[in-house]
Write a protein that holds these residues in place. Structure first.
Motif, PDB file in Angstrom:
ATOM      1  N   ARG A 171      70.906  61.259 -31.023  1.00 31.75           N
ATOM      2  CA  ARG A 171      71.351  61.463 -29.637  1.00 31.75           C
ATOM      3  C   ARG A 171      72.852  61.253 -29.499  1.00 31.75           C
ATOM      4  N   ASN A 172      73.487  60.723 -30.522  1.00 29.81           N
ATOM      5  CA  ASN A 172      74.934  60.547 -30.495  1.00 29.81           C
ATOM      6  C   ASN A 172      75.640  61.705 -31.188  1.00 29.81           C
ATOM      7  N   ARG A 207      76.826  65.684 -32.160  1.00 31.41           N
ATOM      8  CA  ARG A 207      77.434  66.793 -31.437  1.00 31.41           C
ATOM      9  C   ARG A 207      76.404  67.790 -30.894  1.00 31.41           C
ATOM     10  N   TYR A 227      73.373  67.329 -29.820  1.00 29.39           N
ATOM     11  CA  TYR A 227      72.719  66.758 -28.635  1.00 29.39           C
ATOM     12  C   TYR A 227      73.690  66.712 -27.452  1.00 29.39           C
ATOM     13  N   ARG A 228      74.910  66.276 -27.694  1.00 32.20           N
ATOM     14  CA  ARG A 228      75.913  66.221 -26.620  1.00 32.20           C
ATOM     15  C   ARG A 228      76.192  67.617 -26.069  1.00 32.20           C
ATOM     16  N   ARG A 229      76.197  68.620 -26.943  1.00 34.35           N
ATOM     17  CA  ARG A 229      76.411  70.005 -26.522  1.00 34.35           C
ATOM     18  C   ARG A 229      75.255  70.473 -25.627  1.00 34.35           C
ATOM     19  N   VAL A 270      73.261  68.548 -23.784  1.00 36.54           N
ATOM     20  CA  VAL A 270      73.377  67.819 -22.511  1.00 36.54           C
ATOM     21  C   VAL A 270      74.434  68.474 -21.630  1.00 36.54           C
ATOM     22  N   ALA A 271      75.593  68.799 -22.205  1.00 36.38           N
ATOM     23  CA  ALA A 271      76.668  69.429 -21.433  1.00 36.38           C
ATOM     24  C   ALA A 271      76.237  70.796 -20.898  1.00 36.38           C
ATOM     25  N   LYS A 285      73.639  70.267 -18.033  1.00 31.86           N
ATOM     26  CA  LYS A 285      74.334  69.702 -16.876  1.00 31.86           C
ATOM     27  C   LYS A 285      75.174  70.773 -16.176  1.00 31.86           C
ATOM     28  N   THR A 302      70.467  63.067 -15.940  1.00 31.44           N
ATOM     29  CA  THR A 302      69.981  62.775 -17.291  1.00 31.44           C
ATOM     30  C   THR A 302      69.248  64.006 -17.785  1.00 31.44           C
TER      31      THR A 302
END
Length: 91
Positions: free
Chosen positions: A6-7, A9, A11-13, A15-16, A19, A45
């Motif tokens: 979850r930390n 790239r 996963y962050r991509r 989420v972004a 969102k 979330t």
């Protein structure tokens, strides 16, 4: 694989991306303010339609949707989106 996925790239991509779609909360249908402090119960979330604990994919966009933090916490690892039936305390 080392570390928490979850930390990472990917996963962050994801989420972004979810969102940025600006979709309402999948549970209550309310607006999710993207500028709220992430610790707020009304903040964004990423929710997994099929919970990770039940075999859902962490990075599959088809398994991801927007949800308020408090709605996501209340849902837990149940597969439905509706709130559980509440019973009266006067029984």
């Amino acid at each position: 694989m080392a570390g928490n996925p979850r930390n990472g790239r990917p996963y962050r991509r994801l989420v972004a991306h979810v969102k940025a779609l600006g979709m309402p909360c999948a549970r209550c249908g309310g607006y999710i303010n993207p500028d709220l402090d992430p610790r707020s119960g009304w903040s964004f979330t990423l929710d997994h339609i099929v919970p990770l604990s039940r075999g859902g994919s962490l990075l599959d966009p088809a398994n991801a949707r927007s949800m308020h933090r408090r709605c996501n916490s209340a849902r837990g690892n149940r597969t439905g989106t509706t709130a559980p039936q509440r019973t009266s305390r006067k029984w």
